[in-house]
Design a protein around this motif. Structure first.
Motif, PDB file in Angstrom:
ATOM      1  N   PHE A 136      -6.733  -2.253  -1.375  1.00 30.82           N
ATOM      2  CA  PHE A 136      -7.480  -1.261  -2.152  1.00 30.82           C
ATOM      3  C   PHE A 136      -6.611  -0.472  -3.124  1.00 30.82           C
ATOM      4  N   ALA A 137      -5.317  -0.775  -3.186  1.00 31.96           N
ATOM      5  CA  ALA A 137      -4.455  -0.060  -4.125  1.00 31.96           C
ATOM      6  C   ALA A 137      -3.329  -0.977  -4.582  1.00 31.96           C
ATOM      7  N   ARG A 138      -2.885  -0.767  -5.810  1.00 33.70           N
ATOM      8  CA  ARG A 138      -1.842  -1.616  -6.401  1.00 33.70           C
ATOM      9  C   ARG A 138      -0.452  -1.068  -6.138  1.00 33.70           C
ATOM     10  N   THR A 139      -0.317   0.259  -6.081  1.00 31.86           N
ATOM     11  CA  THR A 139       0.972   0.912  -5.859  1.00 31.86           C
ATOM     12  C   THR A 139       0.835   1.936  -4.739  1.00 31.86           C
ATOM     13  N   MET A 142      -2.286   4.386  -3.734  1.00 34.29           N
ATOM     14  CA  MET A 142      -2.824   4.379  -2.374  1.00 34.29           C
ATOM     15  C   MET A 142      -2.926   5.799  -1.832  1.00 34.29           C
ATOM     16  N   LEU A 143      -1.876   6.600  -2.049  1.00 37.77           N
ATOM     17  CA  LEU A 143      -1.894   7.987  -1.585  1.00 37.77           C
ATOM     18  C   LEU A 143      -2.992   8.778  -2.292  1.00 37.77           C
ATOM     19  N   ASP A 149       5.666  -7.494  -4.167  1.00 36.57           N
ATOM     20  CA  ASP A 149       4.840  -6.376  -4.616  1.00 36.57           C
ATOM     21  C   ASP A 149       5.212  -5.079  -3.910  1.00 36.57           C
ATOM     22  N   GLU A 150       4.849  -3.967  -4.535  1.00 41.05           N
ATOM     23  CA  GLU A 150       5.221  -2.640  -4.037  1.00 41.05           C
ATOM     24  C   GLU A 150       4.526  -2.302  -2.717  1.00 41.05           C
ATOM     25  N   ILE A 151       3.292  -2.739  -2.546  1.00 37.06           N
ATOM     26  CA  ILE A 151       2.557  -2.403  -1.328  1.00 37.06           C
ATOM     27  C   ILE A 151       3.199  -3.041  -0.108  1.00 37.06           C
ATOM     28  N   PHE A 152       3.700  -4.271  -0.240  1.00 36.77           N
ATOM     29  CA  PHE A 152       4.367  -4.901   0.904  1.00 36.77           C
ATOM     30  C   PHE A 152       5.607  -4.112   1.311  1.00 36.77           C
ATOM     31  N   ALA A 153       6.403  -3.704   0.336  1.00 34.58           N
ATOM     32  CA  ALA A 153       7.603  -2.935   0.650  1.00 34.58           C
ATOM     33  C   ALA A 153       7.255  -1.646   1.381  1.00 34.58           C
ATOM     34  N   ALA A 154       6.168  -0.993   0.959  1.00 28.07           N
ATOM     35  CA  ALA A 154       5.742   0.237   1.624  1.00 28.07           C
ATOM     36  C   ALA A 154       5.174  -0.051   3.008  1.00 28.07           C
ATOM     37  N   ARG A 155       4.437  -1.152   3.125  1.00 22.10           N
ATOM     38  CA  ARG A 155       3.783  -1.478   4.399  1.00 22.10           C
ATOM     39  C   ARG A 155       4.800  -1.745   5.497  1.00 22.10           C
TER      40      ARG A 155
END
Length: 307
Positions: free
Chosen positions: A109-112, A116-117, A289-295
């Motif tokens: 549901f979010a790209r960055t 997401m925040l 992608d950025e979301i994987f790094a955050a996840r």
């Protein structure tokens, strides 16, 4: 016009807001907070080695897994298919372990992380316990890509049973085979023989609730999945998890292997051994992608806080 957060979000802030938006306690999972821990087996296909040299995908192994759903209670029926489901599983043994995290919609549901925040903060409940819908609508209008997950779920409600749901890994994983060839793949985990199941199975699931239905199907040895690799094409987007690859449903896919769920485990077995998407055996790399790094960081933070 309401002001939305900007600047550098961090994984811990996202975990905190996930819990706050859902009204969860600090030691509860930030998302997919209820589920069923299960065990099973994995058998690779003859084609797996053509895609990856990762021994977690090319060798038979035991499986630890967790089915889950967001936004409904443990015994909910979910007859309108409004909840996002999850299926996380661990393949391999020894130092050749891979944790794969999948969900019932093929996009995030979010790209960055910042987006997401902001998405979550726009939905924070107010004094009346409800989010400000004007604020939600304003954010959605400014960030239309954040509606794609909900739109897909509305147009494609999952089956009533967790055992008959198709799950996707929304990220593009670099996979390297024994010849040293690397290409991007996406994981798709599909129930075996789903097209042959009679309609009364769905009726049974609707009458018993998600977890009771799952338990009965595990007892009947009726829960098995094909682990598929969707193969990339030149120009496919690999940095944006809010969009699908072109013609993703119709493109070439390779069956890596089959998971058979054979029994349930105490939930503590899955809590003690968190499914962190950063855990990937050599031959499957981290998505860019950025979301994987955050996840991968958020999963570790969430587990540490629960202990």
């Amino acid at each position: 016009m309401p002001q939305f957060p900007s600047g550098a979000a961090i994984p811990m802030s996202v975990v905190d807001v996930l819990r706050a938006a859902a009204g969860l306690q600090p030691k509860v999972r930030a998302s997919f907070c209820w589920g069923r821990c299960v065990r099973g087996t994995y058998a690779p296909s003859d084609q797996a080695k053509e895609i990856t040299r990762s021994r977690s995908f090319t060798m038979p192994s035991r499986v630890l897994a967790r089915f889950s759903a967001d936004g409904v209670s443990a015994n909910a029926v979910d007859i309108d298919g409004c909840s996002l489901r999850g299926f996380s599983f661990r393949l391999g043994s020894g130092d050749q372990l891979s944790d794969i995290v999948t969900q019932s919609v093929p996009v995030h549901f979010a790209r960055t992380l910042d987006q997401m925040l902001a998405f979550l903060q726009a939905r924070m409940p107010g004094p009346d316990g409800k989010p400000d819908m004007a604020r939600v609508e304003a954010f959605s209008a400014a960030n239309p890509e954040t509606l794609r997950q909900a739109s897909y779920l509305a147009a494609n409600p999952p089956p009533a049973s967790l055992a008959y749901t198709t799950y996707w890994g929304v990220h593009a994983f670099p996979a390297t085979n024994a010849r040293g060839e690397t290409r991007f793949i996406k994981f798709k985990v599909a129930p075996v023989g789903d097209e042959r199941r009679p309609s009364e199975h769905a009726a049974t699931a609707k009458s018993t609730g998600l977890l009771r239905d799952l338990d009965s199907r595990i007892a009947a040895r009726d829960v098995r999945f094909s682990v598929m690799a969707l193969l990339d094409r030149p120009g496919d987007p690999v940095m944006d998890v809010t969009i699908r690859w072109p013609d993703e449903d119709g493109r070439e896919a390779v069956r890596l292997g089959t998971i058979v769920i054979t029994g349930t485990e105490p939930n503590g077995a899955c809590e003690a051994s968190v499914f962190n998407p950063a855990n990937l055996a050599e031959g499957i790399g981290h998505p860019p992608d950025e979301i994987f790094a955050a996840r991968r960081d958020a999963y570790a933070i969430s587990q540490t806080e629960r202990r």
